[in-house]
Write an enzyme that holds these catalytic residues in place. Structure first.
Site: not given
Ligand code: KE4
Length: 432
Positions: A145, A240, A268
């Site tokens: 994702y 990613d 994050k």
């Protein structure tokens, strides 16, 4: 488990004014049943909900809080930044400091641009790769994702290297036709895609450790293989690392596995709970970004000084303390304990930890790709999940999410968690 009275009331109110009552779908507990609890505050490794119930937290805001909630040095840095104001719309010293810190710590990153989410980071990286190569196709992997950018909301069609089909309404088919989705860890599929489409391929984007399908680690040599395949056909390799960055090692997965991508997406941990994303990499590629180059990308609150101060404080602590081996050991002990408890209750289980992130599947294993992960017993997971919540343990509300531990999780917290897990599995196994 039914939430407390206040959470229940808030959830009813929220659904009147926000789709599904939440600001991100996974928070609605759709995959595990029951209603979400609403959090009042959090400290260290624990959350307290609005009805006063406490939970040992293994979601940690989906990864960012690697030092736990309310780390004193992070909170001090935020308070000091707030003294000076919230946002100025001009460059500030702290965004330079955080950029320099990321360049110093992430091996392949020579230049970096801040944005406000992981989605913006990956969207921008793909646009840049398409501009730099003059090509349109991208390859992603099943189960990975990369945020909700249109290009990524393509699920695999049938067959190996297939043309993507939209996995959500609203994404035009011509957009997803440019996204090929392959099975993770499948070198033959990569070979096939490069053979068929290599000269039109702008980039291969991958979560170097897949954290959005549970946790799936790369086979030995798979990441190096992607590096070689992209060099072979002139595409860029994008890691990613929104989730793995500063979580599986200080330098991220690229440092842990010794593979240097051309571009890296981050998020994050670098925001320590504030809305921060970033993309960075080779200077000759990044310099194509406006205003130095001709590839446009912008953001009103990019580089927000309060968020930058929080992220910088968190990275400085990680660099000073390098807690990764103790975090991996603790996460490993947790996974072993869950797997052993499952097997004691005749439930198949497999799992592993990579740095401070972990995943457990209630299947025989090994889990090497998303198809393997889909074999989990979702009803069993739901029953187990609700029992854990009842017992004061908050895991991610889906079998297809990684878990996280922080430096605030002590051995006693892991022990308490395993006691709850043991009871939860025994009851789940008996369908109680
Ligand atoms: P955001 O746009 O949610 O900040 O980042 C998107 C993203 C990009 N890349 C990776 C590897 C990610 O894990 C994410 C976001 N992760 C999810 C958790 N699986 C965020 C939780 C949510 O969607 O609420």
């Amino acid at each position: 488990m039914n939430p407390g009275k206040r959470s229940h009331g808030l959830y009813r109110q929220a659904r009147e004014v926000t789709p599904g009552g939440v600001n991100s779908p996974v928070r609605a507990f759709g995959a595990v049943g029951g209603e979400p609890f609403f959090t009042e505050r959090a400290d260290g490794c624990r959350l307290r909900d609005v009805d006063g119930r406490e939970y040992i937290d293994y979601v940690l805001s989906w990864g960012p809080l690697i030092l736990g909630h309310g780390n004193p040095q992070v909170m001090e840095a935020v308070a000091a930044a707030l003294e000076r104001g919230t946002h100025f719309g001009t460059p500030t010293p702290v965004e330079v400091e955080l950029a320099e810190k990321i360049v110093a710590l992430v091996p392949s990153v020579e230049m970096v641009r801040f944005v406000n989410s992981g989605t913006e980071a990956t969207m921008s990286a793909i646009r840049l790769a398409r501009a730099y190569t003059g090509r349109d196709l991208i390859v992603k992997f099943e189960g990975c994702y990369h945020g909700h950018g249109d290009s990524f909301l393509a699920s695999a069609g049938s067959g190996i290297a297939t043309l993507g089909i939209p996995s959500t309404p609203g994404v035009p088919e011509p957009v997803t036709r440019l996204t090929l989705t392959l099975p993770f860890n499948d070198r033959d599929a990569v070979d096939e895609a490069v053979k068929r489409h290599g000269d039109a391929l702008a980039a291969i984007i991958v979560e170097p450790v897949v954290g959005n399908a549970g946790l799936i680690a790369p086979d030995d040599g798979f990441l190096a293989y992607l590096r070689e395949a992209t060099e072979r056909c002139g595409a860029l390799l994008i890691f990613d690392e929104v989730m793995t960055g500063f979580r599986v090692a200080l330098g991220g997965a690229q440092a842990r596995y010794g593979v240097a991508p051309d571009l890296t997406a981050l998020g994050k941990v670098i925001g320590a709970g504030f809305p921060v994303g970033a993309y960075g990499g080779r200077r000759d590629v990044m310099s194509r970004i406006a205003p130095e180059g001709d590839v446009y990308q912008a953001g009103t609150l990019s580089g927000n000084p309060v968020a930058m101060a929080a992220g910088l404080a968190q990275l400085e602590i990680l660099e000073r303390d390098d807690p990764y081996s103790i975090l991996e050991e603790r996460a490993g002990r947790l996974v072993e304990g869950i797997v052993e408890a499952a097997r004691r209750n005749d439930i198949p289980a497999t799992g592993r930890a990579v740095g401070s992130m972990f995943g457990v599947y209630f299947v025989e294993g090994p889990v090497r790709d998303f198809q393997d992960a889909l074999g989990v017993d979702r009803d069993l997971f739901g029953r187990y999940y609700r029992e854990c919540l009842e017992g004061g343990v908050f895991f991610a509300p889906s079998p297809f999410e990684a878990g996280f531990i922080s430096t605030a999780h002590g051995d006693a917290d892991i022990d308490a968690t395993l006691e709850t897990v043991d009871r939860a599995l025994a009851r789940a196994a008996r369908h109680e």
